[in-house]
Design a protein around this motif. Structure first.
Motif, PDB file in Angstrom:
ATOM      1  N   ARG A   1       0.829  -1.204   0.000  1.00 34.21           N
ATOM      2  CA  ARG A   1       0.000   0.000   0.000  1.00 34.21           C
ATOM      3  C   ARG A   1       0.867   1.260   0.000  1.00 34.21           C
ATOM      4  N   SER A   2       1.517   1.489  -1.110  1.00 38.25           N
ATOM      5  CA  SER A   2       2.381   2.668  -1.244  1.00 38.25           C
ATOM      6  C   SER A   2       1.639   3.754  -2.016  1.00 38.25           C
ATOM      7  N   ILE A   3       2.029   5.000  -1.754  1.00 39.27           N
ATOM      8  CA  ILE A   3       1.424   6.152  -2.417  1.00 39.27           C
ATOM      9  C   ILE A   3       2.489   7.217  -2.610  1.00 39.27           C
ATOM     10  N   SER A   4       2.458   7.900  -3.741  1.00 44.10           N
ATOM     11  CA  SER A   4       3.438   8.954  -3.975  1.00 44.10           C
ATOM     12  C   SER A   4       3.113  10.154  -3.098  1.00 44.10           C
ATOM     13  N   TYR A   5       4.141  10.933  -2.790  1.00 46.35           N
ATOM     14  CA  TYR A   5       3.935  12.113  -1.937  1.00 46.35           C
ATOM     15  C   TYR A   5       3.004  13.121  -2.608  1.00 46.35           C
ATOM     16  N   VAL A   6       3.126  13.262  -3.924  1.00 49.37           N
ATOM     17  CA  VAL A   6       2.275  14.202  -4.664  1.00 49.37           C
ATOM     18  C   VAL A   6       0.814  13.771  -4.576  1.00 49.37           C
ATOM     19  N   GLU A   7       0.544  12.475  -4.795  1.00 51.53           N
ATOM     20  CA  GLU A   7      -0.824  11.977  -4.712  1.00 51.53           C
ATOM     21  C   GLU A   7      -1.371  12.130  -3.290  1.00 51.53           C
ATOM     22  N   CYS A   8      -0.520  11.885  -2.313  1.00 53.22           N
ATOM     23  CA  CYS A   8      -0.916  12.009  -0.919  1.00 53.22           C
ATOM     24  C   CYS A   8      -1.255  13.466  -0.584  1.00 53.22           C
ATOM     25  N   ALA A   9      -0.449  14.394  -1.091  1.00 48.95           N
ATOM     26  CA  ALA A   9      -0.682  15.813  -0.844  1.00 48.95           C
ATOM     27  C   ALA A   9      -1.984  16.279  -1.488  1.00 48.95           C
ATOM     28  N   ILE A  10      -2.268  15.816  -2.700  1.00 51.61           N
ATOM     29  CA  ILE A  10      -3.512  16.169  -3.391  1.00 51.61           C
ATOM     30  C   ILE A  10      -4.712  15.622  -2.622  1.00 51.61           C
ATOM     31  N   GLN A  11      -4.574  14.383  -2.153  1.00 52.09           N
ATOM     32  CA  GLN A  11      -5.658  13.766  -1.382  1.00 52.09           C
ATOM     33  C   GLN A  11      -5.933  14.546  -0.094  1.00 52.09           C
ATOM     34  N   ALA A  12      -4.866  14.959   0.586  1.00 54.48           N
ATOM     35  CA  ALA A  12      -5.017  15.738   1.814  1.00 54.48           C
ATOM     36  C   ALA A  12      -5.675  17.083   1.530  1.00 54.48           C
ATOM     37  N   PHE A  13      -5.254  17.738   0.452  1.00 51.30           N
ATOM     38  CA  PHE A  13      -5.819  19.039   0.088  1.00 51.30           C
ATOM     39  C   PHE A  13      -7.316  18.915  -0.200  1.00 51.30           C
ATOM     40  N   CYS A  14      -7.698  17.908  -0.990  1.00 48.62           N
ATOM     41  CA  CYS A  14      -9.111  17.726  -1.338  1.00 48.62           C
ATOM     42  C   CYS A  14      -9.938  17.323  -0.131  1.00 48.62           C
ATOM     43  N   SER A  15      -9.363  16.511   0.748  1.00 51.60           N
ATOM     44  CA  SER A  15     -10.081  16.065   1.945  1.00 51.60           C
ATOM     45  C   SER A  15     -10.398  17.236   2.863  1.00 51.60           C
ATOM     46  N   HIS A  16      -9.409  18.106   3.089  1.00 46.01           N
ATOM     47  CA  HIS A  16      -9.630  19.266   3.965  1.00 46.01           C
ATOM     48  C   HIS A  16     -10.519  20.318   3.299  1.00 46.01           C
ATOM     49  N   THR A  17     -10.391  20.459   1.978  1.00 46.32           N
ATOM     50  CA  THR A  17     -11.264  21.384   1.256  1.00 46.32           C
ATOM     51  C   THR A  17     -12.712  20.919   1.349  1.00 46.32           C
ATOM     52  N   TYR A  18     -12.909  19.602   1.253  1.00 42.51           N
ATOM     53  CA  TYR A  18     -14.259  19.032   1.382  1.00 42.51           C
ATOM     54  C   TYR A  18     -14.868  19.384   2.743  1.00 42.51           C
ATOM     55  N   GLY A  19     -14.110  19.169   3.812  1.00 43.51           N
ATOM     56  CA  GLY A  19     -14.627  19.445   5.150  1.00 43.51           C
ATOM     57  C   GLY A  19     -14.918  20.911   5.383  1.00 43.51           C
ATOM     58  N   THR A  20     -14.016  21.781   4.911  1.00 41.93           N
ATOM     59  CA  THR A  20     -14.200  23.221   5.106  1.00 41.93           C
ATOM     60  C   THR A  20     -15.352  23.761   4.265  1.00 41.93           C
ATOM     61  N   THR A  21     -15.423  23.309   3.020  1.00 45.70           N
ATOM     62  CA  THR A  21     -16.476  23.783   2.127  1.00 45.70           C
ATOM     63  C   THR A  21     -17.850  23.332   2.599  1.00 45.70           C
ATOM     64  N   SER A  22     -17.931  22.187   3.263  1.00 44.00           N
ATOM     65  CA  SER A  22     -19.210  21.738   3.825  1.00 44.00           C
ATOM     66  C   SER A  22     -19.764  22.787   4.783  1.00 44.00           C
ATOM     67  N   HIS A  23     -18.880  23.393   5.584  1.00 48.40           N
ATOM     68  CA  HIS A  23     -19.299  24.447   6.515  1.00 48.40           C
ATOM     69  C   HIS A  23     -19.699  25.721   5.770  1.00 48.40           C
ATOM     70  N   THR A  24     -18.856  26.174   4.854  1.00 49.02           N
ATOM     71  CA  THR A  24     -19.110  27.455   4.178  1.00 49.02           C
ATOM     72  C   THR A  24     -20.358  27.396   3.298  1.00 49.02           C
ATOM     73  N   ILE A  25     -20.600  26.242   2.662  1.00 55.63           N
ATOM     74  CA  ILE A  25     -21.805  26.108   1.832  1.00 55.63           C
ATOM     75  C   ILE A  25     -23.053  26.201   2.694  1.00 55.63           C
ATOM     76  N   LEU A  26     -23.055  25.519   3.827  1.00 57.43           N
ATOM     77  CA  LEU A  26     -24.222  25.557   4.715  1.00 57.43           C
ATOM     78  C   LEU A  26     -24.410  26.938   5.336  1.00 57.43           C
ATOM     79  N   MET A  27     -23.320  27.692   5.483  1.00 61.38           N
ATOM     80  CA  MET A  27     -23.433  29.062   5.977  1.00 61.38           C
ATOM     81  C   MET A  27     -24.141  29.961   4.966  1.00 61.38           C
ATOM     82  N   ILE A  28     -23.788  29.857   3.687  1.00 58.11           N
ATOM     83  CA  ILE A  28     -24.442  30.703   2.678  1.00 58.11           C
ATOM     84  C   ILE A  28     -25.883  30.250   2.447  1.00 58.11           C
ATOM     85  N   MET A  29     -26.154  28.952   2.630  1.00 56.83           N
ATOM     86  CA  MET A  29     -27.532  28.481   2.517  1.00 56.83           C
ATOM     87  C   MET A  29     -28.388  29.020   3.673  1.00 56.83           C
ATOM     88  N   ALA A  30     -27.776  29.163   4.856  1.00 60.15           N
ATOM     89  CA  ALA A  30     -28.479  29.756   5.999  1.00 60.15           C
ATOM     90  C   ALA A  30     -28.811  31.215   5.722  1.00 60.15           C
TER      91      ALA A  30
END
Length: 312
Positions: free
Chosen positions: A91-120
Motif C-alpha cells: 500500500r504505497s502512495i506517492s507524496y504528490v498523490e498524498c498531498a492532493i488527497q489531503a488538500f481535497c479532503s480538507h477542502t471538502y470538510g471546510t467547504t461543507s461548513h461554508t456552503i451551509l453558511m451561505i444556505m443559511a
C-alpha cells in the motif's frame, strides 16, 4: 515504524486493517456506499439543473453540496477500495498523490461548513425579508456566494497544506486510511509548532464562525416567526429550515467525533473509521434529506419517475 530516508517521494499507507476473511465484505460495503453517493448526489444535481421549476437560489446554492460530496468521496474511496484488496506491504502512495488527497479532503470538510453558511443566509433573507428576496438573491449574488464558499475554503487550506509542504520528511509511514494534514506533517522531524498553531486557530475559527452565523440566523428566523404568528410563514420556515439544520447537525457531529477521538490515541482505530464516516454518512444523507423533505424536489422527482413508468 520509521524510515530515516529524507524527503522520500514514496510513502507507505497503512489503510484499513482487515483480515482476509472480512476483506471482500468490507470492500463491498464501501463500494455500495460509494455507488449510492454517486447516484444520489449526481442525480439530484442533474434534477435541479434540468428542471426550470427548481432554478431558485435555494436549490442552486444547494447544488454546491452534492458537487462537494462527490468530489470529497471520489478522491478518497476509490483509492481505499484498491488498498483493501492489497497486502499492507504494497500500500504505497506517492507524496504528490498524498498531498492532493489531503488538500481535497480538507477542502471538502471546510467547504461543507461554508456552503451551509451561505444556505443559511438564503433562508434568512427568504423568511425575514421576503419582499426584497428577489432583489437581494439575484444570479450575481448566488454566483458570488458560491464562489466565496469555495474561495475561502481553498485559500485557508492552501495555507494549511503550504505550511506542511515546506517541511523536510524523515519518515514514510502514514498511519491512516487516507492522507490528511496531520499525518503529513507528522512525517517531519522538524519543529511543527507553527503547523499545530495554525491548524488549531483555523479549526476554532471555522467552527465558531459556522456555529455562530447559523445560530444567529436561526434566532432571527425564530423571532420573526413568533412575532408574525403566520401559519403559512411558520410552516414554510419549518420545512426549509429543518432540512438545512438536519444536514448541518449531521456534518457537525461527524466532525466533532473526529476531533474528540484525536485527543485519545488509544482509540486510533475508531478515529480512522470515524474519519471515513465523516465523508460517507453526510454525503448519503444530504440528498435523501433534501429529496424527501423539500416539497418541490419531491414533486419533480415523482413526476420524473411516473413519466418513465408511463412511457413503456
Amino acid at each position: 515504524m520509521e524510515n530515516l530516508t529524507y524527503n522520500s517521494m514514496i510513502l507507505q499507507l497503512e489503510g484499513l486493517k482487515v483480515s482476509e476473511q472480512s476483506m471482500y465484505p468490507v470492500f463491498l460495503f464501501f463500494l455500495i456506499f460509494y455507488v449510492i453517493i454517486l447516484v444520489t448526489n449526481i442525480g439530484i444535481f442533474v434534477l435541479i439543473a434540468v428542471h426550470r421549476s427548481l432554478h431558485e437560489p435555494m436549490y442552486i446554492l444547494f447544488c454546491n453540496l452534492p458537487f462537494n460530496d462527490v468530489l470529497g468521496n471520489s478522491i478518497m474511496i476509490p483509492r481505499l477500495l484498491v488498498d483493501i484488496l492489497r497486502p499492507s506491504s504494497e500500500r504505497s502512495i506517492s507524496y504528490v498523490e498524498c498531498a492532493i488527497q489531503a488538500f481535497c479532503s480538507h477542502t471538502y470538510g471546510t467547504t461543507s461548513h461554508t456552503i451551509l453558511m451561505i444556505m443559511a443566509f438564503d433562508r434568512y433573507v427568504a423568511i425575514c425579508d421576503p419582499l426584497r428576496y428577489t432583489t437581494i438573491m439575484t444570479n450575481k449574488m448566488v454566483i458570488a456566494l458560491s464562489a466565496s464558499a469555495w474561495g475561502v475554503a481553498i485559500f485557508f487550506i492552501s495555507i494549511l497544506l503550504g505550511l506542511t509542504y515546506r517541511l523536510n520528511r524523515c519518515r514514510t509511514f502514514i498511519s491512516n486510511p487516507f492522507c490528511d494534514n496531520v499525518t503529513l506533517f507528522k512525517l517531519s522531524c522538524e519543529d511543527v509548532s507553527v503547523n499545530n498553531l495554525y491548524g488549531l486557530i483555523f479549526t476554532v475559527l471555522l467552527f465558531v464562525s459556522s456555529m455562530g452565523s447559523i445560530a444567529l440566523t436561526y434566532i432571527k428566523i425564530t423571532a420573526v416567526c413568533l412575532s408574525t404568528k403566520s401559519k403559512t410563514l411558520n410552516s414554510r420556515a419549518l420545512k426549509t429550515c429543518s432540512t438545512h439544520l438536519a444536514v448541518y447537525l449531521i456534518m457537525l457531529m461527524s466532525g466533532f467525533i473526529i476531533i474528540l477521538l484525536h485527543r485519545f490515541p488509544a482509540y486510533a482505530d475508531y478515529r480512522k473509521i470515524s474519519a471515513l464516516l465523516f465523508h460517507i454518512v453526510p454525503s448519503i444523507l444530504n440528498p435523501l434529506i433534501y429529496g424527501l423533505q423539500c416539497t418541490e424536489i419531491r414533486h419533480v422527482l415523482i413526476q420524473v419517475l411516473c413519466s418513465k413508468k408511463v412511457r413503456p
